[in-house]
Design an enzyme around this catalytic site. Structure first.
Site, PDB file in Angstrom:
ATOM      1  N   ARG A  19     -22.115 -10.560 -30.320  1.00 50.30           N
ATOM      2  CA  ARG A  19     -21.874 -11.987 -30.443  1.00 50.30           C
ATOM      3  C   ARG A  19     -20.456 -12.373 -31.091  1.00 50.30           C
ATOM      4  NH1 ARG A  19     -22.067 -17.129 -28.619  1.00 50.30           N
ATOM      5  NH2 ARG A  19     -22.902 -18.627 -29.774  1.00 50.30           N
ATOM      6  N   GLY A  20     -19.387 -12.648 -30.508  1.00 49.67           N
ATOM      7  CA  GLY A  20     -18.255 -12.581 -30.992  1.00 49.67           C
ATOM      8  C   GLY A  20     -17.967 -13.399 -32.244  1.00 49.67           C
ATOM      9  N   GLY A  51     -19.066 -18.270 -19.894  1.00 54.24           N
ATOM     10  CA  GLY A  51     -20.210 -19.083 -19.294  1.00 54.24           C
ATOM     11  C   GLY A  51     -21.508 -18.792 -19.582  1.00 54.24           C
ATOM     12  N   GLU A  85     -26.872  -9.843 -20.932  1.00 52.74           N
ATOM     13  CA  GLU A  85     -26.339  -8.681 -21.301  1.00 52.74           C
ATOM     14  C   GLU A  85     -27.527  -7.467 -21.590  1.00 52.74           C
ATOM     15  OE1 GLU A  85     -21.622  -8.986 -22.570  1.00 52.74           O
ATOM     16  OE2 GLU A  85     -23.101  -8.248 -23.900  1.00 52.74           O
TER      17      GLU A  85
END
Length: 353
Positions: A19-20, A51, A85
């Site tokens: 999670r950036g 998205g 993911e």
């Protein structure tokens, strides 16, 4: 002894899922350290929010990665993309030891049971998609499985540098498992890393041309270790991965036709004896036509034998790599690159026997 790989191609050693907003700096650090150790990792570095649905490109990257590192943080489950993911990682990786979690400021138990911030995020997803939706149930199952895996915990009292070093060491050992548990000093040997970098530079796996690469050296054990290292690193990138060992001995003790018969058995799964060198040469050409092939010919001692076994570049499909090893530098056929293999001392540093 020869071997064939699975037809499932592997483009990356590692897929990084994260999670950036929470972990971008840590992930970039891990990515950089993996790169230093010649480990090919896939990392999405988009700064903007992605998205809601996982793209086909990302699914393919997961499928084409041998390992997945999941950096699970307090807001990981807020992202449908991240959860997709994770679910796809578990679909693709049948063996759980190919999934390596890092618990970044969270407890494995909270991940496993979806407590705390994870509970809040799943409540939000269920409001949008429905509590019993197939999508949410699959995400929950993936989170539960992840929480049950052995991984690393990064807390405020743990050095990030120490943790990343430990993680990269673990990844390196998995990728190079054929060499056993090599010592940390050997893994970081500047000379060994430099030679591996030279190999990668010559192989140019991102190029669709067919390349002939020669490996030579003064020590038999060092050459064999280098060939095994290359084979283990890149074999998943090819439709066929063939490793024919001890060609000089087999040719002298038995015959070149015998070696051709061995090679064709691995290419076609058939064991018919080749009647002559010319017929064997023609059959090898037919067997590799239009296929992406990794062919490693170990210990060749003449240009003629090498040419008979590997033929011409236009025999092969795009992206093929033909590698031949020898203790005689002059026996190499015309090649796109020639490199010196590991020494016997370096091979033993890698616990190669």
């Amino acid at each position: 002894m020869a071997s064939t790989s699975s037809p499932q191609l592997k483009k990356y050693h590692v897929f990084l899922s994260f999670r950036g907003e929470d972990t971008r700096e840590l992930t970039q650090y891990i990515f950089a350290e993996l790169k230093k150790r010649t480990i090919n990792a896939f990392m999405d570095d988009f700064v903007l929010e992605r998205g809601t649905n996982l793209s086909e490109g990302f699914k393919l990257a997961i499928e084409q990665s041998r390992l997945s590192i999941v950096i699970i943080s307090k807001n990981y489950a807020s992202s449908r993309w991240c959860l997709d993911e994770l679910a796809h990682i578990f679909r693709c990786k049948k063996e759980s030891d190919n999934i390596m979690p890092i618990f970044y400021g969270v407890e494995p138990g909270d991940v496993r049971h979806q407590r705390g911030s994870f509970a809040e995020h799943f409540i939000q997803h269920e409001k949008k998609l429905g509590k019993g939706s197939k999508e949410v149930l699959e995400w929950r199952d993936a989170m539960k499985k992840l929480g049950n895996l052995a991984g690393w915990k990064l807390s405020t009292d743990r050095s990030k540098t120490e943790l990343i070093e430990e993680i990269v060491d673990a990844v390196w050992r998995k990728i190079h498992s054929a060499f056993g548990r090599a010592t940390r000093a050997a893994q970081k040997s500047d000379k060994i890393v430099k030679k591996i970098n030279n190999i990668d530079s010559l192989l140019k796996l991102d190029s669709n041309d067919t390349r002939f690469i020669g490996i030579w050296g003064r020590d038999e054990i060092g050459i064999k270790a280098t060939a095994d290292l290359v084979h283990n690193r890149i074999r998943d990138n090819f439709e066929l991965s063939i490793f024919v060992r001890d060609i000089r001995r087999k040719t002298h003790d038995i015959s070149l036709v015998y070696v051709q018969t061995q090679l064709l058995k691995e290419l076609n799964g058939r064991s018919e004896k080749v009647p002559s060198v010319d017929v064997g040469n023609s059959e090898i050409e037919k067997s590799v036509r239009n296929k992406k092939v990794l062919l490693i010919l170990d210990d060749v001692d003449s240009t003629y034998n090498t040419t008979i076994l590997c033929g011409k570049k236009d025999w092969y499909g795009c992206g093929s790599r033909i590698i031949f090893t020898s203790m005689d530098r002059d026996s190499q056929v015309k090649h796109d690159g020639l490199l010196e293999g590991l020494s016997a001392v370096e091979a033993r540093e890698l616990n190669y026997k």
